[in-house]
Every structure is written in structure tokens, then in C-alpha cells.
Design a protein around this motif. Sequence first.
Motif, mmCIF file in Angstrom:
data_model
loop_
_atom_site.group_PDB
_atom_site.id
_atom_site.type_symbol
_atom_site.label_atom_id
_atom_site.label_comp_id
_atom_site.label_asym_id
_atom_site.label_seq_id
_atom_site.Cartn_x
_atom_site.Cartn_y
_atom_site.Cartn_z
ATOM 1 N N HIS A 1 -2.463 45.910 30.070
ATOM 2 C CA HIS A 1 -1.915 46.223 31.408
ATOM 3 C C HIS A 1 -2.969 45.957 32.468
ATOM 4 C CE1 HIS A 1 -4.022 50.194 31.192
ATOM 5 N NE2 HIS A 1 -3.732 50.076 29.901
ATOM 6 N N GLN B 1 0.312 48.101 35.485
ATOM 7 C CA GLN B 1 1.559 47.406 35.176
ATOM 8 C C GLN B 1 1.427 46.744 33.808
ATOM 9 O OE1 GLN B 1 2.619 44.135 37.756
ATOM 10 N NE2 GLN B 1 4.816 44.396 37.363
ATOM 11 N N GLY C 1 5.689 49.903 35.087
ATOM 12 C CA GLY C 1 4.448 50.646 35.222
ATOM 13 C C GLY C 1 4.286 51.613 34.069
#
Length: 929
Positions: free
Chosen positions: A384, A388, A412
Motif C-alpha cells: 500500500h 491506499q 483505503g
Amino acid sequence: MNHEHYLQSSYNILVVALSFVIAMVAAYTSFELANRVKASDRELKRFWLISGAGALGFGIWSMHFVGMLAFHLDMEIHYNLLLVALSVVWALLGCYGGLFFVHRSERTIGHLMIAGQLMGAGIGFMHYTGMEAMEPVEITYDPFLVLLSMVIAVTASIAALYLAFYSNVNNGGSSVIGKLGFSVLMAVAITGMHYMGMNAASFLPDSYATINSSITYYIDPPFFTLIVAIFTFIMFAVLFFTIFFDRRANQQQTMKGAIFEAAMDSIIVTSEQGVITNVNHMALVFLQRSKEEMIGQSAASFLSRLGQIDQLVGYRHEQVMMVGNGDEKIAEVTVTKVKAELGTEYIIYLRDMTEQKKFEQQMQETNNRYQSLFHSSPLAIVVHRNSQIVSINQEVLNIIGASSMDEVIGKGIDSFVACDEMESVQQIIAEMMETKMNREVAMKELKIYDVNGEERWITTKSNVIKINEEDYIQTVVRDITEQRKAKQTLHHMAFHDSLTGLPNRSLFDTLAQAVIDKKKGQEEEFAILFMDLDRFKQANDTHGHQAGDKILKEVARRLQNAIEATDILSRFGGDEFLLLVRRGSEDDVYEAARRLQKAIAEPFHVHDHEVYLHASIGISLYPKNGSTLDTLIRQADLAMYETKKAGRNGIIFYNESMQAHTTRRMLLEDGLRKAIANGEFELHYQPKIVLATGDITGMEALIRWHHPELGMVSPGEFIPIAEETELIIPLSEWTLGEACRQNKEWQDKGYPKVRVAVNISSIEFSQRSFVKTVVRILQKTGLEPQYLELEITESVAIKNIDDVIEKLEALKKIGVAISIDDFGSGYSSLSYLKKLPIDTLKIDRSFILDLSQDQRETSIVRAIIAIAQSLNLSVVAEGVELSEQVKILEDENCHEVQGYYFSKPLAVGQFEEWYENKNRPKKEGMAVL
């Protein structure tokens, strides 16, 4: 000594000095040669031994002959060459003999003394043989000085040999100055011997002597001295150079050997034919073989490609080989060809590549795994950036319950992380991206929600990675939901009873203490209830432990349904329960206790039987009875005990008088441990009467205790304590022994031979050695077995029936009578009566008590008597106190009775007096309480 007719003599000082120098050089050479002999290999020792003997012997002879040439007489002197040559031989033989003996393996002081004497003798013979070579003169000797010169020769030889071979001085590492010092001392000793010998000689012209020109020559002293000196120094120079180069060669060989042995690689040296001539330590370790196994073997025997060894020179190749312990190893083989003194040699270098190859293989496998890690790893991995999600693998989908990656990628991480965890997660992400830290950052436990909204727990390890020069965070996720549940289960097991699921004592203490801490300083009250199940032990023994466990589970369920949500219920242990009741008044607490008793009173269904239990409950109040939890529990326990004493199935609140009972119980328990030794017990005897004739058929022995502080203590009070503390075992043995002894004493006095009956507790009867104990007591007291009767209760008889039958049959075999005491008061069964080898049934006193008033009791007694008669058993009725009871028992054909109607239990003297008054015939019987 008068020398008037002797030749005049003189010395050339320079030649004397030269002889001293020669002696010193010879001594120094001997030290060096000593080092060579000691440091040389076995093959070279003989060479250096002969060389050393030659150098030392010739050096000493040179010193002697130069000394002789320094000596001048008033006439021309010729020398007999044969004797001169013989003197040289003596010097050489003496030195060789001395060196040979000191090089013996034992190298003892005895060998040193022999060697010194040989060398000294050789030097002496050399000197005096050389003197005899002088012509034409007649030489006479002073015997004392000759002896002194020989002593000097031997002493100097011993000293030289000791310094060279026995001391730590000449060990190859001494300084040059030290060696020169010893050389000077030795030179002084050697020249001293020579000139002492010269001083011992007196010379006269020998007019009768003839000179044989073929073997005797005139030697010009200056010239020949110079020739001998030059030759000697040349010889010693050559010898020193030989020693020097040999030492350098040895040093180089030693250095090469050290390098050879210290090499980290395995090294094997072979001949041109491939035969192993040397191998270093690392090679032996690598090949797992001994040096003896290697030397002389063909290297091709374990290095298969060495058949073309010339083709391998200068190249490296790998080979799999089998080592000594059977393992396979991979080696990098390098062959070097060298020219040696004795021909061509091959040096084979073996480098162990086994671990490196394993490592390379592992690295390759690791690289392959990492290439497919993201999609095939058993670990869940999330990549991530800026919180996100950009990539996940299948394991992540399995954890969060998603069916496709499209459901997750692009979202998210806050879509899955619990809200209360998100702040700490964002802080960690910010720190990682700011510092670009390479180390892993772990979170021990993190709560998330799957796509269905169900709670799950994970642990994470995150680190910053580079993808296309951009910083991302890679997180490895591990699902610990099941482990957390297991942990919670273990936590529950640690603080809850495994059988009933109720809080255990530890958790109860924690929860109850929290209630106390909360209520301190307040006027709120609560109560502690201590509950014990009545008759549970009998139910457990009768129906088995599995049935008992089932009953306890059902009890726990009923109690939970009978309490309020704020109450705290715990299983204290066994069939005991603790309850904290938050009530304000005693009436409310009492009502709560009554609900518990009512719940327990309902029948329990076990194996198609109904089992009825009751509960005895003791209650203590906070803060009225105490302010600490331990105090309140102890007081509730005391109150419960009072309930038991009062007949069970009751509810009693604690009061201070109960503490006195506790103190009394402690006194009784302590006193029991000393009572037997202090003679505080005695037996009372209650006769058993034959109803038909009124005769005494036996006695029951009943124990009594005269406590020194409490006075007479009832058996009903101290027997339960003795059973709880297992003091009943020594107490029962004393009772049995005393009863047998007293019965035997009465028989010896002429009383009728009747049985004495002794009650046996369940604890004593369960001892494996019980039968042996009975036999031992009978033998010790001398009582015949048929005059002893043992009484056991129904609960003892039906417990472990096979063991009971085995013990009873053993007792019956030796003649002891057996009776069942208190018959009818327990779980009576005709099935076990048929199996047990018994003689008598004793009807429990509870059936006799209301015999004259209750027809049902009469029916029960009639049935018991009928059963006994059908089984050919005698019947004894206990507790007979009224004439009406006697009449009914006579009508029902009861055999024997005992009770206060005939006599209370009597002490020994009282019993004898009662018997004399009765003056009745004697038969047999007896028991103990």
C-alpha cells in the motif's frame, strides 16, 4: 719432585693459546651438534651422531696434539704415527660412546654417568697414547696427577653431556653469549685435563731406544701446529656451515610444515605415480580419515578423476566424493605440479564446497520462491501507498473473505482496520515513510473487519520497499483469530472449573475482592454462602464417578438458574460451592439460600435411578462478620460445618460461638497425634446376649478418650477427625490390638472363650496390608482367630467389591468372624450379601428405636431377620433399651441383642464385676467403635 736428571721442558705460549681456542671451538661445536641431534628426524640422528662424535673427538684430539706441539724438550722429538693414529681412534670412540649413551630413549642419570665415563676414558686414553708416541724419551708419571687428570676428563665429559642433552640451557634457543660462556668453561676443563696430564709426566732421554724411520717421524712443531690448526679450523668452519644450512633448511621445512598444517584448505601431496606422501590436518578432517589410512594409498581411490592427473594441473574442477563416515561432499579440486629433490610431486588442494553449494542452491530456490511469492506465498501480503491498497495476494482475500482482488485494490486500509486502531496505524505509516526505515515494524495484534463485517484479529510486519523508484509499504499479515480464541479459551480454563464451567476459586477471589474494594467506606452489605452437598459421596460411590460428574454439572446448572445476575457463583472444590450474594438484609440472604436448597432438592436421574441430594449452607455477612474475603469464607465454612452437625440440609448464619468449636476441633486434632503414646485411650466393652438363653455370646469393644484438657470426648466427635487426618489407621490398630490382648487375658483368667468384636473403618480396611496387620496382632497377643470378630459397614462392603471379597475370604480362611454393622442404613443390596463371606448381620439401631411404636419398623426388622436366616447368617439387634423391644425381637426369632437394656458399655473392671454378678455361661463374639 727432583728433576735434575730429567730433560728440561718449556711451552710455546702462543701454541698453548691456540690449543685453548681449539678446545673452545670444539666445545661450542659440541653444543651445536647436540641441537642438531635433538632436532633432527629419526633418519638423520645417526648421521649427526657420527658427525658430532667425529667433530668433537677430532677437536679434542687437535687441542691435545697442538698442546703437545707447544711442549719443547732439550732434545729432538719424533712421533710414532701408529700411536698418534691410535690416539685419534680413542678420542673418536670415546666421543661416539658418550653421545650414543645419552641418546638412549630413557635418557636417565645412569646413562649420563656411563656416557661421561666412556667419553672421559676415551679422552684419557687419547692423551696418554699420544704421550707414548713421543720418541726417543722415557716418560714416568705421577700417579696422583694422572688420576686427577682422568677425574678432570670424566667430570668435564659429564658436564658437557649434561649441558648439551639434559639441561634446558642448550635446547636450541640459548643465546650465543651463553653458548660461548659454556664453551669457555669446557675449554678450561679440557685443557686443564691435558696440561694436568702433561704435568704428571717426567721425561728422560732413552739411550737404548731406536727410531723406526718407517713409522716414526720428526715433526716440526711450528709448521705442524699451523697445519693442524688450519685444518681444524677449516673442518670446524665446514661443520658450522653445514649446521647453519641444515638449521636454515630445518627452519624452512618447519615453516613449510606449519603453513602446510595451518592451511585452511585441505592439502594432499602425492608422488609422480599418485601415491599419497603427506596430508595436512584439514584434509583429514574433511575426508574423515586418519593419517595412517591415507599415507601410501593412491589418491585416485577417492578422487576418481586423478587417473589423468597431468590433465588437471592448473585447472579447477568440482567433484562429489564419499568421505570416511559415508557422507557425500562436494570439493573444488586444484592440482599443482612441483619439482622436488626426489622427483616430481603433485599438490592437490581440496576446498569444501558442500555448504556453499547448498547455500547457492538455497539462494536459487529462495529467488525462485520470491519471484512467485506475491501470488503463491502462504503468507498474506499487502502493498500500500498513502494508505491506499495497490496490491494483495490470495491469502489476503482468504482472511477478509473477499472473492476477487477488485473488491479490495484501490480501497483505503481504513475500510478494513477498526476505527479505534486506525490512529495508531496512521502514525506508524507516517513515521515509516518519513524516515524510510529499512527495519521491520511489527504490530502484535490489530483488530480488523472482513467484507462481511465480522471481527478478526491479525498481526503485521511492515517495511518500506522500492518499486519503480517509488516508496511503498509492504505488510505481511498473519491471521491470529483462531489463536486469540484459543487464548481466550485457555484463559477461561485457567479461571473456570473444567467440569461445571463455573468460576474457580482463583477467579472467585478476584471478583469477590473487587466487590469488597468497591464497597469499602460504603454501607452496602453482601453475603458469602458456603454450600456442601449432603450424601453426594454415597451417590458417587454407589453409581460411579461419571454419574457423580453428571450430578455436579446438573447442580451447577440449577444453581446458576437460581441466582441473580449480580451474584457470583463458584465451585470451591469437590461437592462444595461458594456464592457471593449482593443482598441488603439477612432475610433476603436466607431466601436466596432457600432457593438454592430447593433447586438441589429436585431428584437427579442417574442410570434409570432417582438420586436425592440436599444442601448444607453456611453464611457469613459483610461487614458484620468480617472485612476480608478469607475471613468471610472461613466463617461461612464454619457455619456450614455447624449445619452438618445439626443434621444437614439446613441454613445457619455464622456467629462467634462457632469459633470456639473450631478451637476445640484444633485441640482434638493435635491431641489425637499424642493420645496413643500418652495412654489416653481405653476400651469399654458392651456384652451381646443370646435372647433364647440370656447367655453372653460376646462383647463389642468401644473406644473412649480421656482428653487431658477437655475431659471425656465422644467417639462421634473424634472419630471423624481421625478419619479426615488418617490418624484412624494407628488408632484402629491400637484398638484391635488392645481388644485382642484383653480378650486373651480374660480367657487366661478362666473366663469363657467368647468373641470380641471390633469395628473397622473404611480407611483401615482399604489398606493393602490390612489382613497382614490382623494376622500380626493375633500372633502378638496369642488370641485364637475364632475369638475375633470384625465389623464392617455396608458402605465398606459394597466399595470395590472384588477387593473386599478377597480380603474377607483371607480373614475367613484363618478363622476370623465377619459381621455387617448398621445393616439397612445404607444402600442395602441382596446381590452383594450373597457374594460376601460373612457370618452376622447387625440391625441398625435406627430400626430398633421405634420398634415398639411403629409397625413399619417391625416389618423392616422382620424382613432383615428373614433375609439373614435364608442366608444362614446370625442376626444381632443393636440399641435395645426397652422390654417391649426385647419381646418383639424374641417373637421375630432374633438371635442376639445388645443395648442398654442389658448393659451399657463398661470399663474393664466394671465389665468383670458385671460378669461375676451375672454368673452366666460364656460363648463367643465382639466389635469396636
